[in-house]
Design an enzyme around this catalytic site. Structure first.
Site, PDB file in Angstrom:
ATOM      1  N   SER A   6      -1.638   8.994  -6.692  1.00  0.00           N
ATOM      2  CA  SER A   6      -2.821   8.572  -7.667  1.00  0.00           C
ATOM      3  C   SER A   6      -3.583  10.005  -7.681  1.00  0.00           C
ATOM      4  CB  SER A   6      -3.435   7.242  -7.042  1.00  0.00           C
ATOM      5  OG  SER A   6      -4.929   7.514  -7.486  1.00  0.00           O
ATOM      6  N   HIS A  31       0.559   8.516 -11.054  1.00  0.00           N
ATOM      7  CA  HIS A  31      -0.155   7.295 -11.130  1.00  0.00           C
ATOM      8  C   HIS A  31      -1.760   7.712 -11.589  1.00  0.00           C
ATOM      9  CE1 HIS A  31      -1.315   2.976 -10.512  1.00  0.00           C
ATOM     10  NE2 HIS A  31      -2.274   3.238 -10.220  1.00  0.00           N
ATOM     11  N   ASP A  33      -5.291   6.627 -12.727  1.00  0.00           N
ATOM     12  CA  ASP A  33      -6.447   5.160 -12.609  1.00  0.00           C
ATOM     13  C   ASP A  33      -7.422   5.489 -13.646  1.00  0.00           C
ATOM     14  OD1 ASP A  33      -5.738   5.478  -9.098  1.00  0.00           O
ATOM     15  OD2 ASP A  33      -5.192   3.767 -10.467  1.00  0.00           O
ATOM     16  N   MET A  35     -10.507   3.717 -15.527  1.00  0.00           N
ATOM     17  CA  MET A  35     -11.394   2.900 -15.115  1.00  0.00           C
ATOM     18  C   MET A  35     -12.617   3.045 -16.270  1.00  0.00           C
ATOM     19  SD  MET A  35     -11.805   3.281 -11.159  1.00  0.00           S
ATOM     20  CE  MET A  35     -10.268   3.418 -10.171  1.00  0.00           C
ATOM     21  N   HIS A  64      -2.776   3.270 -14.993  1.00  0.00           N
ATOM     22  CA  HIS A  64      -3.116   1.972 -14.703  1.00  0.00           C
ATOM     23  C   HIS A  64      -4.341   1.781 -15.285  1.00  0.00           C
ATOM     24  CE1 HIS A  64      -4.712  -0.212 -10.798  1.00  0.00           C
ATOM     25  NE2 HIS A  64      -4.738  -1.170 -11.793  1.00  0.00           N
ATOM     26  N   MET A  66      -7.730   0.114 -15.757  1.00  0.00           N
ATOM     27  CA  MET A  66      -8.620  -0.910 -15.127  1.00  0.00           C
ATOM     28  C   MET A  66      -9.759  -0.967 -16.211  1.00  0.00           C
ATOM     29  SD  MET A  66      -8.277   0.301 -11.311  1.00  0.00           S
ATOM     30  CE  MET A  66      -7.592   1.939 -11.560  1.00  0.00           C
ATOM     31  N   MET A 135      -2.030  -5.004  -6.445  1.00  0.00           N
ATOM     32  CA  MET A 135      -3.060  -4.160  -5.593  1.00  0.00           C
ATOM     33  C   MET A 135      -3.203  -4.777  -4.223  1.00  0.00           C
ATOM     34  SD  MET A 135      -4.232  -2.188  -8.019  1.00  0.00           S
ATOM     35  CE  MET A 135      -5.616  -1.482  -7.193  1.00  0.00           C
ATOM     36  N   GLY A 140     -11.192  -0.033  -8.011  1.00  0.00           N
ATOM     37  CA  GLY A 140     -12.375   0.677  -8.428  1.00  0.00           C
ATOM     38  C   GLY A 140     -12.347   1.982  -7.727  1.00  0.00           C
ATOM     39  N   ASP A 171      -0.363  -0.661  -4.679  1.00  0.00           N
ATOM     40  CA  ASP A 171      -1.243   0.162  -4.869  1.00  0.00           C
ATOM     41  C   ASP A 171      -2.564  -0.022  -4.228  1.00  0.00           C
ATOM     42  OD1 ASP A 171      -3.050   1.234  -8.068  1.00  0.00           O
ATOM     43  OD2 ASP A 171      -3.047   2.066  -6.055  1.00  0.00           O
TER      44      ASP A 171
HETATM   45  C1  DX5 Z   1      -7.769   1.850  -7.177  1.00  0.00           C
HETATM   46  C2  DX5 Z   1      -6.712   2.547  -7.574  1.00  0.00           C
HETATM   47  C3  DX5 Z   1      -5.712   3.076  -6.650  1.00  0.00           C
HETATM   48  C4  DX5 Z   1      -6.372   4.076  -5.576  1.00  0.00           C
HETATM   49  C5  DX5 Z   1      -5.405   4.409  -4.628  1.00  0.00           C
HETATM   50  O1  DX5 Z   1      -8.636   1.100  -7.955  1.00  0.00           O
HETATM   51  O2  DX5 Z   1      -6.080   1.589  -8.622  1.00  0.00           O
HETATM   52  O3  DX5 Z   1      -4.688   3.858  -7.524  1.00  0.00           O
HETATM   53  O4  DX5 Z   1      -6.801   5.202  -6.254  1.00  0.00           O
HETATM   54  O5  DX5 Z   1      -6.088   5.573  -4.016  1.00  0.00           O
HETATM   55  P1  DX5 Z   1      -5.956   5.122  -2.016  1.00  0.00           P
HETATM   56  O6  DX5 Z   1      -4.620   5.471  -1.735  1.00  0.00           O
HETATM   57  O7  DX5 Z   1      -6.966   6.092  -1.541  1.00  0.00           O
HETATM   58  O8  DX5 Z   1      -6.231   3.729  -1.931  1.00  0.00           O
HETATM   59 ZN    ZN Z   2      -4.155   2.409  -9.367  1.00  0.00          ZN
END
Ligand code: DX5
Ligand code: ZN
Length: 217
Positions: A6, A31, A33, A35, A64, A66, A135, A140, A171
């Site tokens: 990620s 990956h 993320d 948001m 992903h 969010m 998750m 977040g 994740d």
């Molecule tokens: C959180 C994300 C994850 C996160 C993983 O909302 O969806 O992908 O970035 O990062 P680590 O491995 O640091 O928890």
């Molecule tokens: Zn993620």
């Protein structure tokens, strides 16, 4: 089991040098993320950054999402270069239709569940998904602690997989000590963020992580 980095914890300005290292070390899924500051209390990036990453990444780009309104943005993420779009069950009022739309755009369709969301909420659409993402933190932020209770959901999904073909991905909060257990449970991909992108070189962190999975396939 594959490791899917990620980039949330990465230095985005260093990605042009980090991504080739990851790819050369056998990583094939990145990956992303995304948001929106509404579904989760954080704001990250969107299609423009993904378009910049695309030429530097020969493998799969999985977004992903969010966000509270993924249906409004599916086309933009596919056009930016995403090969897989993963949407939250919690915000999709017409999840089957959303998944079909993703597939009709030419991408793989994934569904993701927050830690408190039962896997039973997606039992009817399992024949239609390419991937289920569980998750193991409340979404977040990177750098949170792994929520072990989600492992009961992993076991259910592994049992239900007979006759279906979805990948299982986890994740959040995943560190080296979690990897072999997740692999033996039947997880196909583990997303790793802050354990990979931190003050140490990515190559060193990944080398250590890869010693905990049999082969990154
Ligand atoms: C959180 C994300 C994850 C996160 C993983 O909302 O969806 O992908 O970035 O990062 P680590 O491995 O640091 O928890
Ligand atoms: Zn993620």
């Amino acid at each position: 089991m594959q490791i899917a980095p990620s980039i949330l914890s990465a230095d985005f300005l260093s990605l042009s040098s980090d991504l080739p290292v990851l790819s050369q070390m056998g990583i094939s899924v990145l990956h992303l993320d995304v948001m929106d500051g509404h579904f989760v209390p954080n704001l990250t990036f969107g299609p423009p950054l993904i378009s910049s990453i695309k030429p530097h990444w020969p493998g799969i780009l999985e977004a992903h999402l969010m966000m509270t309104n993924p249906d409004d943005h599916l086309k933009a993420f596919v056009s930016a270069g995403c090969n897989r779009i993963i949407v939250h069950q919690e915000v999709c009022w017409h999840l089957h239709r959303t998944l079909q739309t993703i597939k009709n755009l030419g991408a793989e369709a994934g569904v993701v569940l927050n830690p408190a969301t039962p896997v039973e909420t997606i039992s009817e659409i399992l024949p239609f998904v390419d991937l289920v993402l569980l998750m193991t933190v409340n979404p977040g932020f990177g750098g949170q602690s792994y929520l072990a209770f989600v492992e009961e959901k992993i076991k259910k999904l592994v049992n239900w997989r007979k006759g279906n073909s979805y990948l299982i991905e986890v994740d959040g909060g995943i560190k080296a000590e979690h990897l072999s257990g997740l692999q033996s449970m039947g997880v196909d991909l583990a997303v790793v963020g802050s354990a990979l992108f931190n003050q140490n070189p990515v190559s060193e962190n990944l080398k250590d992580l890869l010693t905990h999975v049999t082969s990154n396939i």
